[in-house]
Design an enzyme around this catalytic site. Structure first.
Site, PDB file in Angstrom:
ATOM      1  N   ARG A 108     -19.980   5.199  -9.916  1.00 51.95           N
ATOM      2  CA  ARG A 108     -20.020   5.888 -11.206  1.00 51.95           C
ATOM      3  C   ARG A 108     -21.382   5.640 -11.841  1.00 51.95           C
ATOM      4  O   ARG A 108     -21.822   4.494 -11.942  1.00 51.95           O
ATOM      5  CB  ARG A 108     -18.935   5.390 -12.162  1.00 51.95           C
ATOM      6  CG  ARG A 108     -19.254   5.807 -13.611  1.00 51.95           C
ATOM      7  CD  ARG A 108     -18.190   5.524 -14.598  1.00 51.95           C
ATOM      8  NE  ARG A 108     -17.060   6.412 -14.386  1.00 51.95           N
ATOM      9  CZ  ARG A 108     -16.158   6.697 -15.330  1.00 51.95           C
ATOM     10  NH1 ARG A 108     -16.275   6.193 -16.542  1.00 51.95           N
ATOM     11  NH2 ARG A 108     -15.158   7.493 -15.076  1.00 51.95           N
ATOM     12  N   HIS A 135     -17.287  15.230 -12.066  1.00 49.98           N
ATOM     13  CA  HIS A 135     -16.246  14.194 -12.104  1.00 49.98           C
ATOM     14  C   HIS A 135     -15.075  14.650 -11.217  1.00 49.98           C
ATOM     15  O   HIS A 135     -13.974  14.926 -11.708  1.00 49.98           O
ATOM     16  CB  HIS A 135     -15.794  13.976 -13.550  1.00 49.98           C
ATOM     17  CG  HIS A 135     -15.028  12.702 -13.778  1.00 49.98           C
ATOM     18  ND1 HIS A 135     -14.849  11.742 -12.801  1.00 49.98           N
ATOM     19  CD2 HIS A 135     -14.369  12.242 -14.890  1.00 49.98           C
ATOM     20  CE1 HIS A 135     -14.132  10.744 -13.303  1.00 49.98           C
ATOM     21  NE2 HIS A 135     -13.824  11.025 -14.553  1.00 49.98           N
ATOM     22  N   GLN A 138     -11.307  13.198 -11.226  1.00 50.25           N
ATOM     23  CA  GLN A 138     -10.529  13.525 -12.424  1.00 50.25           C
ATOM     24  C   GLN A 138      -9.811  14.864 -12.237  1.00 50.25           C
ATOM     25  O   GLN A 138      -8.640  15.015 -12.630  1.00 50.25           O
ATOM     26  CB  GLN A 138     -11.455  13.593 -13.647  1.00 50.25           C
ATOM     27  CG  GLN A 138     -10.763  14.026 -14.932  1.00 50.25           C
ATOM     28  CD  GLN A 138      -9.800  12.980 -15.473  1.00 50.25           C
ATOM     29  OE1 GLN A 138     -10.177  11.831 -15.620  1.00 50.25           O
ATOM     30  NE2 GLN A 138      -8.567  13.373 -15.775  1.00 50.25           N
ATOM     31  N   ASP A 231     -12.548  17.535 -23.910  1.00 51.78           N
ATOM     32  CA  ASP A 231     -13.203  16.273 -23.534  1.00 51.78           C
ATOM     33  C   ASP A 231     -14.056  15.854 -24.731  1.00 51.78           C
ATOM     34  O   ASP A 231     -14.248  16.628 -25.677  1.00 51.78           O
ATOM     35  CB  ASP A 231     -14.073  16.508 -22.282  1.00 51.78           C
ATOM     36  CG  ASP A 231     -14.740  15.232 -21.768  1.00 51.78           C
ATOM     37  OD1 ASP A 231     -14.319  14.123 -22.154  1.00 51.78           O
ATOM     38  OD2 ASP A 231     -15.704  15.349 -20.971  1.00 51.78           O
ATOM     39  N   CYS A 272      -9.168  14.244 -20.342  1.00 48.99           N
ATOM     40  CA  CYS A 272      -9.417  13.237 -19.298  1.00 48.99           C
ATOM     41  C   CYS A 272      -9.379  11.823 -19.871  1.00 48.99           C
ATOM     42  O   CYS A 272      -9.165  10.868 -19.130  1.00 48.99           O
ATOM     43  CB  CYS A 272     -10.754  13.509 -18.624  1.00 48.99           C
ATOM     44  SG  CYS A 272     -12.141  13.626 -19.766  1.00 48.99           S
ATOM     45  N   ARG A 300      -4.438   9.605 -12.203  1.00 49.09           N
ATOM     46  CA  ARG A 300      -5.734   9.210 -11.647  1.00 49.09           C
ATOM     47  C   ARG A 300      -5.511   8.252 -10.481  1.00 49.09           C
ATOM     48  O   ARG A 300      -6.185   8.304  -9.467  1.00 49.09           O
ATOM     49  CB  ARG A 300      -6.600   8.495 -12.707  1.00 49.09           C
ATOM     50  CG  ARG A 300      -7.030   9.329 -13.895  1.00 49.09           C
ATOM     51  CD  ARG A 300      -7.883  10.502 -13.522  1.00 49.09           C
ATOM     52  NE  ARG A 300      -9.034  10.166 -12.687  1.00 49.09           N
ATOM     53  CZ  ARG A 300     -10.144   9.520 -13.085  1.00 49.09           C
ATOM     54  NH1 ARG A 300     -10.271   9.149 -14.339  1.00 49.09           N
ATOM     55  NH2 ARG A 300     -11.135   9.286 -12.239  1.00 49.09           N
TER      56      ARG A 300
HETATM   57  N1   CP Z   1     -11.174   9.808 -17.431  1.00 53.49           N
HETATM   58  C1   CP Z   1     -11.979   8.794 -17.056  1.00 53.49           C
HETATM   59  O1   CP Z   1     -12.792   8.914 -16.127  1.00 53.49           O
HETATM   60  O2   CP Z   1     -11.822   7.651 -17.770  1.00 53.49           O
HETATM   61  P1   CP Z   1     -12.712   6.332 -17.669  1.00 53.49           P
HETATM   62  O3   CP Z   1     -14.078   6.676 -18.207  1.00 53.49           O
HETATM   63  O4   CP Z   1     -11.991   5.315 -18.475  1.00 53.49           O
HETATM   64  O5   CP Z   1     -12.808   5.949 -16.210  1.00 53.49           O
HETATM   65  N1  NVA Z   2     -17.676  13.743 -20.266  1.00 54.25           N
HETATM   66  C1  NVA Z   2     -17.216  12.379 -20.374  1.00 54.25           C
HETATM   67  C2  NVA Z   2     -16.114  12.124 -19.402  1.00 54.25           C
HETATM   68  C3  NVA Z   2     -15.503  10.753 -19.478  1.00 54.25           C
HETATM   69  C4  NVA Z   2     -14.421  10.545 -18.482  1.00 54.25           C
HETATM   70  C5  NVA Z   2     -18.371  11.430 -20.151  1.00 54.25           C
HETATM   71  O1  NVA Z   2     -19.151  11.651 -19.216  1.00 54.25           O
HETATM   72  O2  NVA Z   2     -18.528  10.470 -20.919  1.00 54.25           O
END
Ligand code: CP
Ligand code: NVA
Length: 312
Positions: A108, A135, A138, A231, A272, A300
């Site tokens: 990540r 992502h 997700q 989101d 999400c 998830r």
């Molecule tokens: N939805 C999601 O990716 O959550 P986190 O940022 O907590 O992993």
């Molecule tokens: N768009 C958000 C998604 C988090 C799961 C971010 O990148 O922070």
């Protein structure tokens, strides 16, 4: 199907066909049922997973770590404070070393290029746990949740509302286009999705029958949809844009009036998470009876377990 998936990385859903995504979703439903029935197959016994996080995470980290561990595997969490990645050591060199020690790598972080490079040089499956651009894991949980809630993906229409140019918007457009779900992105003009993602998805949609619409109108965009998705307005790494985004996106908040615009009493609300209550969604909607966000969060874990069981 099984053989064509073994050993592959999941960097973006672009790399997967409709049938392959279908297979991963079917596996996810089965693994969820197994877990509820107390069945454990030790799928990852004797295996190791490196989990690299440049950005924070609750769901993604816990989904990878618990699902790998509970099936007999050994996950190793590596924050940027723990390893040399792209600073003292190149991403290529780190990839080669991790590839010698681990059966798979989760990443990540910021650049899509980093996760692509890890996959290129490690020689083991690499899973994108979120980048600025995509992502993908997700979206698998989201599709799984839609199937649980609405029975199937067929003829369903999702409205994604808010920041149309973030990782969630891009991956949802691709995932919906692949699986034949109609998607309407409702966003201000300055936050419209990347054109090459839209062009690619329109191409894919010709085969699946999905209709992709981009609009700035809540009134026309929300009418008759089955799913409302939103989101955060400010994604990780763009905190300096907070004020500008609040000004731009306040008309796009998901509140009871937005739900009413769908004219569909059975519409489901998805996010999400993490959610900022009072910004992109009101407390009432998040906690209301149309919200399926906790099932979505749980999924998830089952969908990520499915991805790893199929690809490693
Ligand atoms: N939805 C999601 O990716 O959550 P986190 O940022 O907590 O992993
Ligand atoms: N768009 C958000 C998604 C988090 C799961 C971010 O990148 O922070």
């Amino acid at each position: 199907m099984k053989d064509s998936l073994k050993g592959r990385s999941l960097l973006t859903l672009k790399d997967y066909t409709k049938d392959e995504i279908r297979y991963i979703l079917d596996t996810a439903h089965k693994l969820k049922a197994d877990r509820k029935a107390g069945i454990n197959n030790e799928i990852f016994k004797g295996k190791t997973l490196a989990m690299i996080f440049e950005k924070p995470s609750t769901r993604t980290r816990c989904a990878f770590e618990t699902s790998f561990g509970e099936e007999g595997g050994h996950p190793v969490f590596l924050s940027l404070n723990d390893i040399q990645l792209g600073k003292k050591e190149t991403v290529e060199d780190t990839a080669r070393v991790l590839g010698r020690m681990f059966d798979a790598i989760e990443f990540r972080g910021f650049k899509q290029e980093t996760v692509d490079t890890l996959a290129k040089y490690s020689g083991v499956p690499v899973f994108n746990g979120l980048t600025d651009l995509y992502h993908p894991t997700q979206i698998l949980a989201d599709l799984m949740t839609i199937e649980e809630q609405l029975g199937s993906l067929e003829n369903k229409t999702m409205a994604y509302v808010g920041d149309g140019r973030n990782n969630m918007a891009h991956s949802l457009i691709i995932g919906c286009a692949k699986m034949g779900v109609n998607i309407t992105v409702i966003c201000p003009e300055s936050l419209t999705p990347l054109q090459d993602v839209v062009d690619y998805s329109n191409q894919v949609a010709k085969e699946s029958g999905s209709i992709i619409t981009i609009t700035d109108s809540m009134n026309s965009g929300l009418k008759g949809v089955d799913i409302i998705y939103t989101d955060v307005w400010v994604s990780m790494g763009e905190e300096e844009k907070s004020k500008e985004r609040v000004d731009l996106l306040t008309p796009y908040q998901i509140n009871n009036s937005a739900l009413e615009l769908t004219n569909n009493p059975n519409v489901i609300f998805m996010h999400c998470l993490p959610a900022v209550r009072g910004m992109e969604v009101t407390h009432e909607v998040l906690e209301g009876d149309r919200s399926v966000v906790w099932d979505e969060a749980e999924n998830r874990k089952h969908s990520i377990k499915a991805v790893m069981s199929v690809l490693i």
